[in-house]
Structure formats: structure tokens, C-alpha cells
Design a protein around this motif. Structure first.
Motif, PDB file in Angstrom:
ATOM      1  N   ILE A 243       0.787  -1.104   0.045  1.00  0.00           N
ATOM      2  CA  ILE A 243      -0.268   0.008   0.082  1.00  0.00           C
ATOM      3  C   ILE A 243       0.784   1.085   0.077  1.00  0.00           C
ATOM      4  O   ILE A 243       0.480   2.468  -0.523  1.00  0.00           O
ATOM      5  N   GLY A 244       2.005   1.188   0.669  1.00  0.00           N
ATOM      6  CA  GLY A 244       2.780   2.376   0.948  1.00  0.00           C
ATOM      7  C   GLY A 244       3.855   2.173   2.009  1.00  0.00           C
ATOM      8  O   GLY A 244       3.732   1.458   2.903  1.00  0.00           O
ATOM      9  N   ASN A 245       4.907   2.706   1.920  1.00  0.00           N
ATOM     10  CA  ASN A 245       5.986   2.831   3.025  1.00  0.00           C
ATOM     11  C   ASN A 245       5.283   3.638   4.140  1.00  0.00           C
ATOM     12  O   ASN A 245       6.152   3.791   5.376  1.00  0.00           O
ATOM     13  N   GLU A 246       4.580   4.420   3.984  1.00  0.00           N
ATOM     14  CA  GLU A 246       4.161   5.441   5.149  1.00  0.00           C
ATOM     15  C   GLU A 246       3.557   4.650   6.258  1.00  0.00           C
ATOM     16  O   GLU A 246       2.712   3.722   6.021  1.00  0.00           O
ATOM     17  N   LYS A 247       3.615   5.115   7.464  1.00  0.00           N
ATOM     18  CA  LYS A 247       3.149   4.227   8.663  1.00  0.00           C
ATOM     19  C   LYS A 247       2.067   5.062   9.383  1.00  0.00           C
ATOM     20  O   LYS A 247       1.961   6.309   9.238  1.00  0.00           O
ATOM     21  N   VAL A 248       1.132   4.310   9.870  1.00  0.00           N
ATOM     22  CA  VAL A 248       0.115   4.986  10.568  1.00  0.00           C
ATOM     23  C   VAL A 248       0.391   4.703  12.199  1.00  0.00           C
ATOM     24  O   VAL A 248       0.740   3.751  12.510  1.00  0.00           O
ATOM     25  N   THR A 249      -0.020   5.481  12.927  1.00  0.00           N
ATOM     26  CA  THR A 249       0.478   5.385  14.382  1.00  0.00           C
ATOM     27  C   THR A 249      -0.583   5.371  15.444  1.00  0.00           C
ATOM     28  O   THR A 249      -1.363   6.606  15.248  1.00  0.00           O
ATOM     29  N   VAL A 250      -0.709   5.032  16.755  1.00  0.00           N
ATOM     30  CA  VAL A 250      -1.617   5.248  17.626  1.00  0.00           C
ATOM     31  C   VAL A 250      -0.691   4.911  18.979  1.00  0.00           C
ATOM     32  O   VAL A 250      -0.015   4.291  18.695  1.00  0.00           O
ATOM     33  N   ALA A 251      -1.526   5.334  19.897  1.00  0.00           N
ATOM     34  CA  ALA A 251      -0.817   5.100  21.156  1.00  0.00           C
ATOM     35  C   ALA A 251      -1.918   4.380  22.058  1.00  0.00           C
ATOM     36  O   ALA A 251      -3.035   4.403  22.255  1.00  0.00           O
ATOM     37  N   GLY A 252      -1.492   3.105  22.476  1.00  0.00           N
ATOM     38  CA  GLY A 252      -2.217   2.037  23.027  1.00  0.00           C
ATOM     39  C   GLY A 252      -2.384   2.332  24.570  1.00  0.00           C
ATOM     40  O   GLY A 252      -1.608   2.327  25.005  1.00  0.00           O
ATOM     41  N   GLY A 253      -3.644   2.267  24.907  1.00  0.00           N
ATOM     42  CA  GLY A 253      -3.843   2.017  26.177  1.00  0.00           C
ATOM     43  C   GLY A 253      -3.190   3.279  27.519  1.00  0.00           C
ATOM     44  O   GLY A 253      -3.121   3.080  28.818  1.00  0.00           O
ATOM     45  N   SER A 254      -3.166   4.469  26.814  1.00  0.00           N
ATOM     46  CA  SER A 254      -2.939   5.464  27.893  1.00  0.00           C
ATOM     47  C   SER A 254      -3.895   5.918  28.816  1.00  0.00           C
ATOM     48  O   SER A 254      -5.145   5.979  28.376  1.00  0.00           O
ATOM     49  N   THR A 255      -3.665   6.022  30.180  1.00  0.00           N
ATOM     50  CA  THR A 255      -4.527   6.198  30.999  1.00  0.00           C
ATOM     51  C   THR A 255      -4.467   7.513  31.695  1.00  0.00           C
ATOM     52  O   THR A 255      -5.406   7.997  32.348  1.00  0.00           O
ATOM     53  N   GLY A 256      -3.284   8.184  31.439  1.00  0.00           N
ATOM     54  CA  GLY A 256      -3.109   9.542  31.747  1.00  0.00           C
ATOM     55  C   GLY A 256      -3.701  10.155  32.968  1.00  0.00           C
ATOM     56  O   GLY A 256      -3.549   9.813  33.989  1.00  0.00           O
ATOM     57  N   PRO A 257      -4.445  11.361  32.777  1.00  0.00           N
ATOM     58  CA  PRO A 257      -5.160  12.071  33.779  1.00  0.00           C
ATOM     59  C   PRO A 257      -6.221  11.046  34.556  1.00  0.00           C
ATOM     60  O   PRO A 257      -6.350  11.613  35.837  1.00  0.00           O
ATOM     61  N   TYR A 258      -6.603   9.877  34.092  1.00  0.00           N
ATOM     62  CA  TYR A 258      -7.457   9.211  34.702  1.00  0.00           C
ATOM     63  C   TYR A 258      -6.905   8.370  36.011  1.00  0.00           C
ATOM     64  O   TYR A 258      -7.421   8.160  37.057  1.00  0.00           O
ATOM     65  N   VAL A 259      -5.646   8.146  35.778  1.00  0.00           N
ATOM     66  CA  VAL A 259      -4.760   7.385  36.863  1.00  0.00           C
ATOM     67  C   VAL A 259      -4.473   8.713  37.876  1.00  0.00           C
ATOM     68  O   VAL A 259      -4.579   8.261  38.996  1.00  0.00           O
TER      69      VAL A 259
END
Length: 409
Positions: free
Chosen positions: A361-377
Motif C-alpha cells: 500500500i505504501g511505506n508510510e506508517k500510521v501510528t496510535v498510542a495504546g492504552g494511555s490512562t494519563g489524567p484518569y490515573v
């Protein structure tokens, strides 16, 4: 006293967490312009700053509140519709195109036209984003139209950002700035003597928490459901590769992937995921060899392993997800699928950075952050501290004495 301070510290921590969650972007205000009216009469463009493109075509762009107004004057041929007007704002790209520009317009006639907006050429993720008129002065094909920037998910925080527009069939680049996205004056309507077209769009169909132009999504999966129906992806920005487009979101337990091909069938193999640098390959060998008919969907099974070549159901992780293959009305092959990260033997998804690409499809990557709980912690810690302090005060009897003192007993 120490316990009372402890409980108050918990309350403060809880309040700080709430501030983190609810803080909004700052707003920059710019003065709106009302020199241009989209009405099928083009004399108000006489003093505009015209850009000369290919084949001596001229065009211009002006800010008008939450809109930008566009003027195109072709020396040869018809004003392009499918030619893809490419807008760039704050390093993000938006494609605007028309499917109803007539092949010819008689001299003096004025025809209404509309434009769709998407994340790729002929994409319609943003719905109808512009309306205007086309005419012919006997020598040139001429058009003017008004683009509603709020349809792209822009907000007042984007005021003052540079807007550039180009079209490969016109050439050159016109520029202006985002004016005032809060402006919703009646003067922003698109009107003409041959009828009335309301240029005010409804609220944006694009979620304001979606990705930047590199498709780095936040943790919310934006209500994606893997069911062979693809309308729920309209709020997610696509990343373009040479062979197609990809997108990915996550809810912390699963990652959800969308791909649309420019040509041919979606690939069966080669979906490379990286979880904080750890590579895992996914595939679905039961993807049909031919493009599935529009309106139909074929369910497929995804398996995963540590190596690219081991495409079998008994690989390192076995079956890890399901997906559906279909096509759009223009015959482009489409797939959506989910990967259950709990089956990938990862220690934790919290704080993980996940990327995915497929070389077909292409060399470009899509990115996400998994399971960040930040302010809720942080909020959870505040509640815990406050609750513990309250329990200790009540057990010691000091809470009742303090209440009696405050009530004057």
C-alpha cells in the motif's frame, strides 16, 4: 491535622486531574472580510490578487469569515471538477472536488455547482464542503465557490493559519489565511439571481480529536465497529501511500485498521505492526483474489507471527482478529479489520506506541498510542488519597469533633 491535610491533598489532586481533562485550546481572533459575494456575478474579483497557472489560467482565493472563496478563470477548456483542489492548512491536506460541473456551459448561462471534501482525491469523508457557480463569458470558463473550513474540523484555534490551494489542472498556488471560524453572518450565504444556495454548512462531520496528516490517532477508537460497513471511518484521517490509503485507531485492547486501494485488491499479507519497536506481522490468506462487489462484504480471519514469511494458522500467535473486505462505488477495494492485542503476548498496552504499514500500500506508517490512562490515573490517586484520609478521620473520631466545632456545638 495531618490527616485533614492528607484528605485535602487528595481533593486537590482530583481537581488538577479534572483541569487536565477539560482544558481547551486557546483562541486567536482575526477580522473577517466581506469583499467577495458568491452569486454568479464575477466583477467583485476584478481587484483580487490573481495567480497565473498552466495554460494562462488565472485563479485567486480570499478569506471570508469561516470560509475561503475561490475564483478560477480558464483560458482553455472547462473549469476542472475532478482535478482535485488541494488545500493545505497547518500542514494538513484536504481535497476538494466537484462531480457536477457541466462538460459545457453556454455563453451567459450560470450553473450552480457543489464540491465534496475528503482526505484523498474523490474522497467524501467531509461531505459537501463548498458551493458556487460556473459560467462562460464567451471565451473563458469561469467559476467561483465558497469552501466552509469548519467542515474539515477546523476550529477558532486555527484562526490565522496559512491556507494554500493548488490544482494540477490549473497550476500554481494561491494563498490566504484562516480568517474567523466563529463568523456565521448571513453575508456568508451563497446566493444568485437564478436561485439561492445556502453556503452555511451544518456542524462538521469530522471529529475534532482525529489525526494529524501523519494519522497519529489518539486513544479513542471513535466508535469503530468491524462489520463490513465503513461509514464509521469517515472521521478518521487517512494516510496516503503510492498504492492506497490506510488508517488505524485503538481503544487500548484492540487496534482497528482501514485500508483502501487505488488499484487492485487489498493485500492478503504484509501488515507489519510495531509495538514499541517489537515487530509482529499479520495476514489474512482468505482474502478473495478478486475485488468484492460494492454493497457486499466478505469476512476474513487474521493471523499473526514474528516473521513475515510464516503465513499459516499455526504461527506464533494464531488467530488474532477478523475483518471484512468490500469495495466502494468506484470499484476501489476496501478492508477493515481488528487485532486483539491481548493475543500478542505483550506485557502491557499502557504507553505503547503502535505503528502499522503494508509495503503493497505504501511505506508510510500510521501510528496510535495504546492504552494511555494519563489524567484518569491521577484522578484515581486523588480519590484514593481523599477516601483514605476520610476513613482515618472518621475512625479516630476527629471528623465528628471538627464538624461540631464548625457548627458551633
Amino acid at each position: 491535622m495531618k490527616l485533614w491535610k492528607l484528605m485535602m491533598a487528595g481533593v486537590v489532586a482530583l481537581g488538577l486531574a479534572s483541569a487536565v481533562v477539560t482544558a481547551g485550546p486557546s483562541t486567536v481572533t482575526a477580522q473577517a472580510s466581506d469583499n467577495i459575494t458568491i452569486d454568479g456575478k464575477f466583477s467583485d474579483w476584478d481587484n483580487a490578487n490573481l495567480t497565473t497557472g498552466n495554460n494562462e489560467a488565472t485563479f485567486a482565493m480570499e478569506s471570508n469569515g469561516k470560509y475561503v472563496d475561490v475564483y478560477v478563470n480558464m483560458k482553455y477548456g472547462q473549469v476542472p471538477g475532478y482535478g482535485d483542489y488541494i488545500f493545505t492548512i497547518n500542514n494538513k491536506t484536504y481535497h476538494v472536488w466537484s462531480g457536477n460541473i457541466p462538460s459545457t456551459v453556454a455563453k451567459g448561462d450560470i450553473k450552480p455547482i457543489t464540491f465534496s471534501g475528503g482526505t484523498y482525491n474523490t474522497g467524501d469523508q467531509y461531505g459537501t464542503v463548498a458551493k458556487g457557480y460556473i459560467t462562460n463569458d464567451g471565451t473563458h470558463s469561469i467559476a467561483e465557490f465558497r469552501v466552509d473550513l469548519s467542515m474539515f474540523g477546523l476550529t477558532s484555534s486555527d484562526n490565522g493559519e496559512k491556507v494554500s490551494m493548488t490544482n494540477p489542472n490549473v497550476g500554481g498556488t494561491a494563498t490566504t489565511t484562516v480568517d474567523d471560524l466563529s463568523n456565521k453572518d448571513v453575508s456568508a450565504d451563497v446566493t444568485a439571481t437564478s436561485g439561492v444556495i445556502n453556503g452555511k454548512a451544518e456542524s462538521s462531520s469530522k471529529d475534532t480529536t482525529t489525526t494529524d496528516n501523519n494519522a497519529n490517532n489518539d486513544n479513542d477508537n471513535l466508535n469503530i465497529k468491524i462489520d463490513g460497513k465503513y461509514e464509521d471511518w469517515k472521521n478518521v484521517t487517512l494516510t496516503e501511500g503510492y498504492g492506497g490509503y490506510t488508517a488505524m485507531v485503538s481503544d487500548g485492547d484492540k487496534v482497528y485498521v482501514f485500508a483502501k486501494m487505488k488499484y487492485g485488491q487489498v493485500p492478503k499479507v504484509g501488515y507489519k505492526f510495531e509495538f514499541n519497536g517489537k515487530q509482529i506481522w499479520a495476514w489474512a490468506t482468505d482474502i478473495p483474489d478478486t475485488i468484492v462487489k460494492n454493497g457486499e462484504a466478505t469476512e476474513v480471519n487474521f493471523y499473526a507471527g514474528n516473521t513475515e514469511q510464516d503465513y499459516n494458522a499455526n504461527a506464533d500467535y494464531g488467530k488474532v482478529g477478523v475483518g471484512y473486505v468490500s469495495s466502494d462505488s468506484e470499484g476501489h477495494s476496501i478492508i477493515e479489520f481488528e487485532i486483539d492485542t491481548g493475543k500478542l503476548k505483550l506485557s502491557s498496552m499502557t504507553g505503547q506506541t503502535i505503528t502499522m504499514n503494508n509495503a503493497s500500500i505504501g511505506n508510510e506508517k500510521v501510528t496510535v498510542a495504546g492504552g494511555s490512562t494519563g489524567p484518569y490515573v491521577i484522578a484515581g490517586i486523588g480519590v484514593l488519597i481523599a477516601g483514605f484520609g476520610y476513613w482515618r478521620l472518621r475512625k479516630s473520631g476527629k471528623l465528628k469533633r471538627r464538624q461540631d466545632q464548625m457548627s458551633g456545638k
